[in-house]
Design a protein around this motif. Structure first.
Motif, PDB file in Angstrom:
ATOM      1  N   ARG A  86       2.277   8.335  18.300  1.00  0.00           N
ATOM      2  CA  ARG A  86       2.148   9.487  17.396  1.00  0.00           C
ATOM      3  C   ARG A  86       2.907   9.215  16.101  1.00  0.00           C
ATOM      4  O   ARG A  86       2.398   9.469  15.005  1.00  0.00           O
ATOM      5  CB  ARG A  86       2.730  10.754  18.022  1.00  0.00           C
ATOM      6  N   GLN A  87       4.132   8.724  16.239  1.00  0.00           N
ATOM      7  CA  GLN A  87       4.922   8.395  15.044  1.00  0.00           C
ATOM      8  C   GLN A  87       4.188   7.367  14.188  1.00  0.00           C
ATOM      9  O   GLN A  87       4.098   7.530  12.964  1.00  0.00           O
ATOM     10  CB  GLN A  87       6.293   7.837  15.439  1.00  0.00           C
ATOM     11  N   ASN A  88       3.664   6.331  14.821  1.00  0.00           N
ATOM     12  CA  ASN A  88       2.949   5.295  14.074  1.00  0.00           C
ATOM     13  C   ASN A  88       1.760   5.881  13.316  1.00  0.00           C
ATOM     14  O   ASN A  88       1.536   5.558  12.151  1.00  0.00           O
ATOM     15  CB  ASN A  88       2.478   4.170  14.999  1.00  0.00           C
ATOM     16  N   PHE A  89       1.001   6.748  13.986  1.00  0.00           N
ATOM     17  CA  PHE A  89      -0.172   7.347  13.342  1.00  0.00           C
ATOM     18  C   PHE A  89       0.249   8.179  12.133  1.00  0.00           C
ATOM     19  O   PHE A  89      -0.324   8.045  11.044  1.00  0.00           O
ATOM     20  CB  PHE A  89      -0.958   8.204  14.343  1.00  0.00           C
ATOM     21  N   LEU A  90       1.243   9.023  12.309  1.00  0.00           N
ATOM     22  CA  LEU A  90       1.664   9.902  11.212  1.00  0.00           C
ATOM     23  C   LEU A  90       2.318   9.124  10.072  1.00  0.00           C
ATOM     24  O   LEU A  90       2.105   9.451   8.895  1.00  0.00           O
ATOM     25  CB  LEU A  90       2.585  10.999  11.742  1.00  0.00           C
ATOM     26  N   ILE A  91       3.056   8.091  10.397  1.00  0.00           N
ATOM     27  CA  ILE A  91       3.630   7.244   9.342  1.00  0.00           C
ATOM     28  C   ILE A  91       2.519   6.503   8.604  1.00  0.00           C
ATOM     29  O   ILE A  91       2.513   6.451   7.365  1.00  0.00           O
ATOM     30  CB  ILE A  91       4.681   6.281   9.921  1.00  0.00           C
TER      31      ILE A  91
ATOM     32  N   THR B 147     -15.828  -0.259   4.186  1.00  0.00           N
ATOM     33  CA  THR B 147     -14.876   0.719   3.661  1.00  0.00           C
ATOM     34  C   THR B 147     -13.438   0.434   4.085  1.00  0.00           C
ATOM     35  O   THR B 147     -12.525   1.100   3.615  1.00  0.00           O
ATOM     36  CB  THR B 147     -15.258   2.156   4.089  1.00  0.00           C
ATOM     37  N   VAL B 148     -13.223  -0.553   4.953  1.00  0.00           N
ATOM     38  CA  VAL B 148     -11.877  -0.836   5.465  1.00  0.00           C
ATOM     39  C   VAL B 148     -10.974  -1.329   4.344  1.00  0.00           C
ATOM     40  O   VAL B 148     -11.307  -2.252   3.606  1.00  0.00           O
ATOM     41  CB  VAL B 148     -11.913  -1.862   6.616  1.00  0.00           C
ATOM     42  N   LEU B 149      -9.814  -0.689   4.253  1.00  0.00           N
ATOM     43  CA  LEU B 149      -8.762  -1.113   3.334  1.00  0.00           C
ATOM     44  C   LEU B 149      -7.778  -2.033   4.048  1.00  0.00           C
ATOM     45  O   LEU B 149      -7.355  -3.045   3.498  1.00  0.00           O
ATOM     46  CB  LEU B 149      -8.002   0.102   2.791  1.00  0.00           C
ATOM     47  N   ALA B 150      -7.400  -1.652   5.277  1.00  0.00           N
ATOM     48  CA  ALA B 150      -6.402  -2.431   6.009  1.00  0.00           C
ATOM     49  C   ALA B 150      -6.388  -2.023   7.473  1.00  0.00           C
ATOM     50  O   ALA B 150      -6.687  -0.875   7.818  1.00  0.00           O
ATOM     51  CB  ALA B 150      -5.011  -2.197   5.415  1.00  0.00           C
ATOM     52  N   LYS B 151      -6.004  -2.970   8.331  1.00  0.00           N
ATOM     53  CA  LYS B 151      -5.684  -2.669   9.719  1.00  0.00           C
ATOM     54  C   LYS B 151      -4.215  -2.277   9.721  1.00  0.00           C
ATOM     55  O   LYS B 151      -3.373  -2.974   9.162  1.00  0.00           O
ATOM     56  CB  LYS B 151      -5.919  -3.904  10.598  1.00  0.00           C
ATOM     57  N   MET B 152      -3.905  -1.142  10.307  1.00  0.00           N
ATOM     58  CA  MET B 152      -2.540  -0.633  10.356  1.00  0.00           C
ATOM     59  C   MET B 152      -2.079  -0.585  11.810  1.00  0.00           C
ATOM     60  O   MET B 152      -2.859  -0.875  12.718  1.00  0.00           O
ATOM     61  CB  MET B 152      -2.484   0.748   9.698  1.00  0.00           C
ATOM     62  N   LYS B 153      -0.841  -0.195  12.024  1.00  0.00           N
ATOM     63  CA  LYS B 153      -0.320  -0.115  13.398  1.00  0.00           C
ATOM     64  C   LYS B 153      -1.168   0.800  14.271  1.00  0.00           C
ATOM     65  O   LYS B 153      -1.383   0.529  15.439  1.00  0.00           O
ATOM     66  CB  LYS B 153       1.126   0.388  13.402  1.00  0.00           C
ATOM     67  N   SER B 154      -1.634   1.900  13.713  1.00  0.00           N
ATOM     68  CA  SER B 154      -2.300   2.926  14.518  1.00  0.00           C
ATOM     69  C   SER B 154      -3.814   2.954  14.355  1.00  0.00           C
ATOM     70  O   SER B 154      -4.469   3.792  14.967  1.00  0.00           O
ATOM     71  CB  SER B 154      -1.745   4.299  14.149  1.00  0.00           C
ATOM     72  N   GLY B 155      -4.363   2.077  13.540  1.00  0.00           N
ATOM     73  CA  GLY B 155      -5.812   2.106  13.346  1.00  0.00           C
ATOM     74  C   GLY B 155      -6.225   1.438  12.061  1.00  0.00           C
ATOM     75  O   GLY B 155      -5.574   0.504  11.581  1.00  0.00           O
ATOM     76  N   PHE B 156      -7.299   1.939  11.483  1.00  0.00           N
ATOM     77  CA  PHE B 156      -7.864   1.364  10.272  1.00  0.00           C
ATOM     78  C   PHE B 156      -7.830   2.378   9.127  1.00  0.00           C
ATOM     79  O   PHE B 156      -8.301   3.507   9.285  1.00  0.00           O
ATOM     80  CB  PHE B 156      -9.321   0.944  10.496  1.00  0.00           C
ATOM     81  N   ALA B 157      -7.297   1.959   7.992  1.00  0.00           N
ATOM     82  CA  ALA B 157      -7.364   2.759   6.771  1.00  0.00           C
ATOM     83  C   ALA B 157      -8.696   2.434   6.112  1.00  0.00           C
ATOM     84  O   ALA B 157      -9.018   1.261   5.907  1.00  0.00           O
ATOM     85  CB  ALA B 157      -6.219   2.405   5.834  1.00  0.00           C
ATOM     86  N   VAL B 158      -9.476   3.462   5.821  1.00  0.00           N
ATOM     87  CA  VAL B 158     -10.775   3.266   5.170  1.00  0.00           C
ATOM     88  C   VAL B 158     -10.891   4.210   3.982  1.00  0.00           C
ATOM     89  O   VAL B 158     -10.291   5.286   3.962  1.00  0.00           O
ATOM     90  CB  VAL B 158     -11.961   3.490   6.139  1.00  0.00           C
ATOM     91  N   ILE B 159     -11.671   3.795   3.010  1.00  0.00           N
ATOM     92  CA  ILE B 159     -11.971   4.670   1.885  1.00  0.00           C
ATOM     93  C   ILE B 159     -13.104   5.590   2.326  1.00  0.00           C
ATOM     94  O   ILE B 159     -14.013   5.171   3.058  1.00  0.00           O
ATOM     95  CB  ILE B 159     -12.304   3.849   0.620  1.00  0.00           C
TER      96      ILE B 159
ATOM     97  N   GLN C  51       1.446  -3.773   0.431  1.00  0.00           N
ATOM     98  CA  GLN C  51       2.839  -3.777  -0.014  1.00  0.00           C
ATOM     99  C   GLN C  51       3.664  -2.768   0.783  1.00  0.00           C
ATOM    100  O   GLN C  51       4.792  -3.071   1.206  1.00  0.00           O
ATOM    101  CB  GLN C  51       2.938  -3.442  -1.507  1.00  0.00           C
ATOM    102  N   LEU C  52       3.126  -1.576   0.949  1.00  0.00           N
ATOM    103  CA  LEU C  52       3.836  -0.530   1.685  1.00  0.00           C
ATOM    104  C   LEU C  52       4.042  -0.904   3.150  1.00  0.00           C
ATOM    105  O   LEU C  52       5.102  -0.643   3.716  1.00  0.00           O
ATOM    106  CB  LEU C  52       3.092   0.801   1.566  1.00  0.00           C
ATOM    107  N   MET C  53       3.026  -1.511   3.764  1.00  0.00           N
ATOM    108  CA  MET C  53       3.177  -1.939   5.153  1.00  0.00           C
ATOM    109  C   MET C  53       4.213  -3.057   5.263  1.00  0.00           C
ATOM    110  O   MET C  53       5.051  -3.032   6.168  1.00  0.00           O
ATOM    111  CB  MET C  53       1.826  -2.382   5.729  1.00  0.00           C
ATOM    112  N   ASP C  54       4.161  -4.011   4.340  1.00  0.00           N
ATOM    113  CA  ASP C  54       5.147  -5.100   4.344  1.00  0.00           C
ATOM    114  C   ASP C  54       6.568  -4.557   4.237  1.00  0.00           C
ATOM    115  O   ASP C  54       7.480  -5.038   4.897  1.00  0.00           O
ATOM    116  CB  ASP C  54       4.889  -6.081   3.198  1.00  0.00           C
TER     117      ASP C  54
ATOM    118  N   LEU D   2      -7.821   7.699   7.994  1.00  0.00           N
ATOM    119  CA  LEU D   2      -7.195   6.819   8.971  1.00  0.00           C
ATOM    120  C   LEU D   2      -7.955   6.995  10.275  1.00  0.00           C
ATOM    121  O   LEU D   2      -7.961   8.084  10.852  1.00  0.00           O
ATOM    122  CB  LEU D   2      -5.711   7.166   9.152  1.00  0.00           C
ATOM    123  N   LEU D   3      -8.621   5.933  10.718  1.00  0.00           N
ATOM    124  CA  LEU D   3      -9.359   5.943  11.981  1.00  0.00           C
ATOM    125  C   LEU D   3      -8.426   5.423  13.070  1.00  0.00           C
ATOM    126  O   LEU D   3      -8.027   4.256  13.045  1.00  0.00           O
ATOM    127  CB  LEU D   3     -10.591   5.030  11.891  1.00  0.00           C
TER     128      LEU D   3
END
Length: 155
Positions: free
Chosen positions: A60-65, A19-31, A148-151, A43-44
């Protein structure tokens, strides 16, 4: 078969969570598992903590962003009426955020209230469960948009 569900974050780290879409600064985006609202994501938080309040201000900022970027990706791909964000932690004792698209086609008595008021069976009905076969194209588009948004926003 679904052993990855026993440890969603650990399986994401190992590359075994489908289900992982991407690794992000604060965790993993999953469907999300149920897709009765197409595009529902989570967002895990990683590293794992109990709550948002356990993070320092930068994390906290990273997670919320990151949470809002997932909402932006869902908006671009699925064209919902709006996005609802929900951080609970009442069942799973680790930081995670639910990102729910809300649609004009939802019955008014459902659309006006929290998603959690949908009938309980919607969360487990087979026809709504994420599968690679049914949701591969949407997952691919969400992943591409999120990248794209992360880039663009991670500087």
């Amino acid at each position: 078969m679904n052993d990855w569900k026993e440890d969603r974050i650990g399986s994401a780290i190992k590359g075994e969570n489908p289900t992982v879409l991407a690794k992000m600064k604060s965790g993993f985006a999953v469907i999300g598992d149920p897709q009765f609202l197409p595009g529902y994501c989570i967002l895990l938080g990683y590293p794992q903590v109990d709550s948002l309040n356990d993070l320092n201000i930068i994390n906290r900022q990273n997670f919320l962003i990151d949470m809002s970027l997932i909402g932006d990706a869902i908006t671009a791909v699925c064209k919902p009426l709006r996005i609802n964000y929900d951080i609970l932690g009442n069942t799973d004792p680790f930081l995670h955020a639910h990102i729910f698209p809300r649609y004009e086609w939802e019955e008014e008595e459902r659309r006006k209230y929290p998603v959690w008021l949908y009938p309980k069976e919607y969360w487990s009905m087979e026809k709504y469960q994420f599968t690679q076969e049914k949701h591969m194209e949407m997952k691919k588009r969400l992943t591409e948009k999120l990248q794209q948004l992360m880039d663009k926003n991670y500087k």
